[in-house]
Design a protein around this motif. Structure first.
Motif, PDB file in Angstrom:
ATOM      1  N   ALA A 274       0.843  -1.188   0.000  1.00 21.24           N
ATOM      2  CA  ALA A 274       0.000   0.000   0.000  1.00 21.24           C
ATOM      3  C   ALA A 274       0.881   1.241   0.000  1.00 21.24           C
ATOM      4  CB  ALA A 274      -0.911   0.009   1.227  1.00 21.24           C
ATOM      5  N   TYR A 275       0.345   2.308  -0.578  1.00 24.93           N
ATOM      6  CA  TYR A 275       1.033   3.601  -0.528  1.00 24.93           C
ATOM      7  C   TYR A 275       0.272   4.518   0.413  1.00 24.93           C
ATOM      8  CZ  TYR A 275       2.595   8.279  -1.574  1.00 24.93           C
ATOM      9  OH  TYR A 275       3.075   9.561  -1.442  1.00 24.93           O
ATOM     10  N   ILE A 276       0.997   5.191   1.291  1.00 22.56           N
ATOM     11  CA  ILE A 276       0.396   6.102   2.262  1.00 22.56           C
ATOM     12  C   ILE A 276       1.088   7.456   2.150  1.00 22.56           C
ATOM     13  CG2 ILE A 276      -0.042   6.556   4.701  1.00 22.56           C
ATOM     14  CD1 ILE A 276       0.099   3.505   5.141  1.00 22.56           C
ATOM     15  N   ALA A 277       0.320   8.491   1.855  1.00 19.22           N
ATOM     16  CA  ALA A 277       0.870   9.848   1.812  1.00 19.22           C
ATOM     17  C   ALA A 277       0.958  10.380   3.240  1.00 19.22           C
ATOM     18  CB  ALA A 277      -0.012  10.744   0.963  1.00 19.22           C
ATOM     19  N   TYR A 278       2.102  10.965   3.591  1.00 24.86           N
ATOM     20  CA  TYR A 278       2.311  11.438   4.957  1.00 24.86           C
ATOM     21  C   TYR A 278       1.426  12.646   5.246  1.00 24.86           C
ATOM     22  CZ  TYR A 278       4.649  12.531   9.305  1.00 24.86           C
ATOM     23  OH  TYR A 278       4.917  12.753  10.629  1.00 24.86           O
ATOM     24  N   THR A 279       0.718  12.584   6.376  1.00 25.94           N
ATOM     25  CA  THR A 279      -0.106  13.705   6.829  1.00 25.94           C
ATOM     26  C   THR A 279       0.351  14.145   8.226  1.00 25.94           C
ATOM     27  OG1 THR A 279      -1.747  12.044   7.536  1.00 25.94           O
ATOM     28  CG2 THR A 279      -2.135  13.157   5.424  1.00 25.94           C
ATOM     29  N   THR A 280      -0.078  13.402   9.243  1.00 25.52           N
ATOM     30  CA  THR A 280       0.378  13.642  10.617  1.00 25.52           C
ATOM     31  C   THR A 280       0.915  12.331  11.178  1.00 25.52           C
ATOM     32  OG1 THR A 280      -1.743  13.090  11.653  1.00 25.52           O
ATOM     33  CG2 THR A 280      -1.433  15.371  10.913  1.00 25.52           C
ATOM     34  N   PRO A 281       1.795  12.409  12.171  1.00 27.64           N
ATOM     35  CA  PRO A 281       2.353  11.166  12.743  1.00 27.64           C
ATOM     36  C   PRO A 281       1.287  10.184  13.203  1.00 27.64           C
ATOM     37  CG  PRO A 281       3.585  13.057  13.519  1.00 27.64           C
ATOM     38  CD  PRO A 281       2.419  13.609  12.752  1.00 27.64           C
ATOM     39  N   ALA A 282       0.269  10.653  13.910  1.00 27.91           N
ATOM     40  CA  ALA A 282      -0.750   9.747  14.452  1.00 27.91           C
ATOM     41  C   ALA A 282      -1.573   9.104  13.337  1.00 27.91           C
ATOM     42  CB  ALA A 282      -1.663  10.504  15.413  1.00 27.91           C
ATOM     43  N   GLN A 283      -1.952   9.890  12.329  1.00 29.65           N
ATOM     44  CA  GLN A 283      -2.776   9.348  11.242  1.00 29.65           C
ATOM     45  C   GLN A 283      -2.002   8.307  10.432  1.00 29.65           C
ATOM     46  OE1 GLN A 283      -4.020  12.809   9.048  1.00 29.65           O
ATOM     47  NE2 GLN A 283      -5.772  13.207  10.384  1.00 29.65           N
ATOM     48  N   VAL A 284      -0.744   8.608  10.134  1.00 28.64           N
ATOM     49  CA  VAL A 284       0.055   7.670   9.340  1.00 28.64           C
ATOM     50  C   VAL A 284       0.324   6.397  10.132  1.00 28.64           C
ATOM     51  CG1 VAL A 284       2.253   7.318   8.151  1.00 28.64           C
ATOM     52  CG2 VAL A 284       1.088   9.518   7.986  1.00 28.64           C
ATOM     53  N   ALA A 285       0.643   6.526  11.425  1.00 26.34           N
ATOM     54  CA  ALA A 285       0.887   5.341  12.255  1.00 26.34           C
ATOM     55  C   ALA A 285      -0.339   4.429  12.270  1.00 26.34           C
ATOM     56  CB  ALA A 285       1.256   5.759  13.676  1.00 26.34           C
ATOM     57  N   ALA A 286      -1.533   5.021  12.349  1.00 28.55           N
ATOM     58  CA  ALA A 286      -2.766   4.221  12.360  1.00 28.55           C
ATOM     59  C   ALA A 286      -2.973   3.519  11.019  1.00 28.55           C
ATOM     60  CB  ALA A 286      -3.958   5.122  12.676  1.00 28.55           C
ATOM     61  N   LYS A 287      -2.686   4.205   9.914  1.00 25.50           N
ATOM     62  CA  LYS A 287      -2.855   3.603   8.591  1.00 25.50           C
ATOM     63  C   LYS A 287      -1.856   2.465   8.367  1.00 25.50           C
ATOM     64  CE  LYS A 287      -4.767   7.687   6.276  1.00 25.50           C
ATOM     65  NZ  LYS A 287      -4.526   8.720   5.233  1.00 25.50           N
ATOM     66  N   VAL A 288      -0.618   2.659   8.825  1.00 24.09           N
ATOM     67  CA  VAL A 288       0.386   1.603   8.673  1.00 24.09           C
ATOM     68  C   VAL A 288      -0.004   0.394   9.508  1.00 24.09           C
ATOM     69  CG1 VAL A 288       2.791   0.966   9.063  1.00 24.09           C
ATOM     70  CG2 VAL A 288       2.237   3.216   8.146  1.00 24.09           C
ATOM     71  N   GLU A 289      -0.458   0.635  10.722  1.00 21.18           N
ATOM     72  CA  GLU A 289      -0.881  -0.473  11.599  1.00 21.18           C
ATOM     73  C   GLU A 289      -1.988  -1.287  10.943  1.00 21.18           C
ATOM     74  OE1 GLU A 289      -2.506  -1.169  16.178  1.00 21.18           O
ATOM     75  OE2 GLU A 289      -2.170   0.851  15.425  1.00 21.18           O
ATOM     76  N   ALA A 290      -2.939  -0.613  10.299  1.00 17.40           N
ATOM     77  CA  ALA A 290      -4.016  -1.317   9.615  1.00 17.40           C
ATOM     78  C   ALA A 290      -3.489  -2.080   8.400  1.00 17.40           C
ATOM     79  CB  ALA A 290      -5.085  -0.316   9.174  1.00 17.40           C
ATOM     80  N   SER A 291      -2.468  -1.532   7.748  1.00 23.44           N
ATOM     81  CA  SER A 291      -1.936  -2.159   6.530  1.00 23.44           C
ATOM     82  C   SER A 291      -1.168  -3.444   6.805  1.00 23.44           C
ATOM     83  CB  SER A 291      -1.028  -1.168   5.787  1.00 23.44           C
ATOM     84  OG  SER A 291      -1.750  -0.039   5.355  1.00 23.44           O
ATOM     85  N   VAL A 292      -0.560  -3.555   7.981  1.00 19.35           N
ATOM     86  CA  VAL A 292       0.249  -4.744   8.272  1.00 19.35           C
ATOM     87  C   VAL A 292      -0.550  -5.838   8.978  1.00 19.35           C
ATOM     88  CG1 VAL A 292       2.383  -3.420   8.369  1.00 19.35           C
ATOM     89  CG2 VAL A 292       1.104  -3.816  10.472  1.00 19.35           C
ATOM     90  N   LYS A 293      -1.831  -5.582   9.241  1.00 20.80           N
ATOM     91  CA  LYS A 293      -2.649  -6.627   9.857  1.00 20.80           C
ATOM     92  C   LYS A 293      -2.826  -7.776   8.876  1.00 20.80           C
ATOM     93  CE  LYS A 293      -5.332  -4.030  13.240  1.00 20.80           C
ATOM     94  NZ  LYS A 293      -6.687  -3.572  13.635  1.00 20.80           N
ATOM     95  N   GLY A 294      -2.855  -8.973   9.396  1.00 19.76           N
ATOM     96  CA  GLY A 294      -3.031 -10.137   8.547  1.00 19.76           C
ATOM     97  C   GLY A 294      -1.739 -10.777   8.102  1.00 19.76           C
ATOM     98  N   LEU A 295      -0.603 -10.232   8.512  1.00 18.02           N
ATOM     99  CA  LEU A 295       0.666 -10.874   8.178  1.00 18.02           C
ATOM    100  C   LEU A 295       0.776 -12.202   8.915  1.00 18.02           C
ATOM    101  CD1 LEU A 295       3.141  -7.838   8.392  1.00 18.02           C
ATOM    102  CD2 LEU A 295       2.150  -8.839   6.330  1.00 18.02           C
ATOM    103  N   ASP A 296       1.499 -13.140   8.328  1.00 23.83           N
ATOM    104  CA  ASP A 296       1.679 -14.439   8.971  1.00 23.83           C
ATOM    105  C   ASP A 296       2.547 -14.306  10.212  1.00 23.83           C
ATOM    106  OD1 ASP A 296       0.202 -15.862   7.048  1.00 23.83           O
ATOM    107  OD2 ASP A 296       1.907 -15.817   5.681  1.00 23.83           O
ATOM    108  N   LYS A 297       2.195 -15.088  11.235  1.00 25.28           N
ATOM    109  CA  LYS A 297       2.922 -15.025  12.501  1.00 25.28           C
ATOM    110  C   LYS A 297       3.695 -16.318  12.742  1.00 25.28           C
ATOM    111  CE  LYS A 297      -0.274 -11.815  14.741  1.00 25.28           C
ATOM    112  NZ  LYS A 297      -1.100 -11.539  15.939  1.00 25.28           N
ATOM    113  N   THR A 298       4.787 -16.186  13.455  1.00 25.26           N
ATOM    114  CA  THR A 298       5.577 -17.348  13.866  1.00 25.26           C
ATOM    115  C   THR A 298       5.841 -17.253  15.363  1.00 25.26           C
ATOM    116  OG1 THR A 298       7.660 -16.195  13.368  1.00 25.26           O
ATOM    117  CG2 THR A 298       6.712 -17.549  11.621  1.00 25.26           C
ATOM    118  N   SER A 299       6.009 -18.408  15.986  1.00 28.29           N
ATOM    119  CA  SER A 299       6.304 -18.435  17.417  1.00 28.29           C
ATOM    120  C   SER A 299       7.759 -18.065  17.640  1.00 28.29           C
ATOM    121  CB  SER A 299       6.028 -19.815  18.006  1.00 28.29           C
ATOM    122  OG  SER A 299       4.662 -20.126  17.895  1.00 28.29           O
TER     123      SER A 299
END
Length: 341
Positions: A274-299
């Motif tokens: 995904a591409y995210i245009a920088y706006t404010t630190p809080a808004q971008v951090a929230a968008k990145v967090e949503a974008s990385v959800k669903g990644l495969d996990k390992t123990s």
């Protein structure tokens, strides 16, 4: 060090002891009234005449049982032991552009300071991620290996500075290839968070980098920081931080750094990111967090830490012994005891 893990349980001992005494006292009274009602007013006294009275020693055994029981519940602790915390984590690498163009002040105070503020928020939010940090210009270097240690990640984010690397220029391919090597040992889908103004001095290498990302299951989350109109790049500051000279190219022309969204958007789309245009630190951090959800996990081992050893077993054993003494305390009748003597 606190002597007890749950000291409030000690406060409950006195009410519990009082309650036990009230139950025993009221039970005796109730039993006396019930037997007297069924068999006459002197029946209870006749039935218990030959029994030994409950001595203070037997009562003390029950009191000590309650005390040691609540002491065990309070969790006495001393000495330390090392424990390992296990968890399931997704894997992410953060690549930060530290080229000269990140000094640009189209975002206040400058692009890199904005990036660092956002990344610290992001690291604090991504509790289910193992994160590594790399810095890049025309080459990429590992700043922090993949870890779950938030303090270490924050330290390395704070240490990022423009021109901290000994090579000039900017290459978007370099962080992709290095991130692929860092993430190669982890199965499944991973992510590369690429934070840059998008300027790329080696566009011919980008196609190979995209193929590397796809081959290794890496989604690129590209964050474009800066403005499309761009601004000048500070080259020299005075002691107060005021710009006294701007960067010039080889011909002596002042350089204007602009955000290149097109390149970043193409890289993100080619890798399923995904591409995210920088706006404010809080808004971008929230968008990145949503974008990385669903990644495969390992123990993996999350951390090792020293904790106090819980010594509850010692007072618990003493409580059991005191309860046994209370239950087994002789209650035989006086006549049999006299005959044995």
């Amino acid at each position: 060090m606190e002597l007890f893990a749950n000291p409030w349980f000690l406060v409950y001992f006195l009410p519990a002891a009082l309650l036990a005494w009230l139950v025993a006292w009221s039970g005796k009274k109730l039993k006396n009234r019930l037997i007297s009602a069924l068999f006459g007013p002197q029946a209870y006294a006749k039935l218990t005449a030959d029994l030994r009275p409950v001595t203070w020693k037997r009562g003390a055994c029950f009191g000590l049982f309650l005390f040691f029981l609540f002491a065990a519940l309070a969790g006495p602790q001393w000495g330390t032991e090392i424990i390992e915390v296990q968890g399931s984590f997704a894997q992410t690498v953060i690549a930060v552009d530290v080229s000269t163009s990140m000094r640009a002040r189209d975002l206040k105070p400058d692009r890199l300071d904005n990036a660092k503020t956002m990344l610290k928020m992001l690291v604090n939010n991504l509790k289910d991620e193992r994160i590594g940090i790399l810095a890049f210009t025309s080459q990429a270097y590992v700043q922090c290996p993949i870890t779950t240690d938030e303090d270490a990640l924050t330290y390395f984010i704070n240490s990022l500075q423009p021109d901290m690397l000994p090579v000039p220029g900017t290459s978007l391919a370099a962080p992709v290839h290095l991130a692929a090597r860092m993430l190669a040992k982890y199965p499944g889908q991973k992510a590369l968070i690429l934070l840059t103004d998008g300027e790329d001095h080696s566009p011919n290498e980008l196609k190979a980098a995209q193929e590397t990302a796809l081959k290794n299951g890496i989604r690129v989350i590209a964050i474009g920081i800066g403005t499309k109109d761009g601004t000048l790049i500070p080259a020299k500051l005075d002691t107060t931080g005021k710009v006294i000279e701007y960067k010039k190219d080889k011909t002596g022309k002042t350089v204007v750094s602009k955000l290149d969204e097109k390149t970043l958007l193409a890289l993100a789309q080619a890798t399923g990111g995904a591409y995210i245009a920088y706006t404010t630190p809080a808004q971008v951090a929230a968008k990145v967090e949503a974008s990385v959800k669903g990644l495969d996990k390992t123990s993996a081992r999350a951390a090792s830490r020293a904790v106090y050893k819980n010594r509850y077993a010692l007072p618990l054993v003493l409580a059991i012994l005191c309860l046994a003494a209370f239950l087994l305390w002789p209650r035989g009748n006086k006549r049999n005891t006299a005959q044995k003597r």
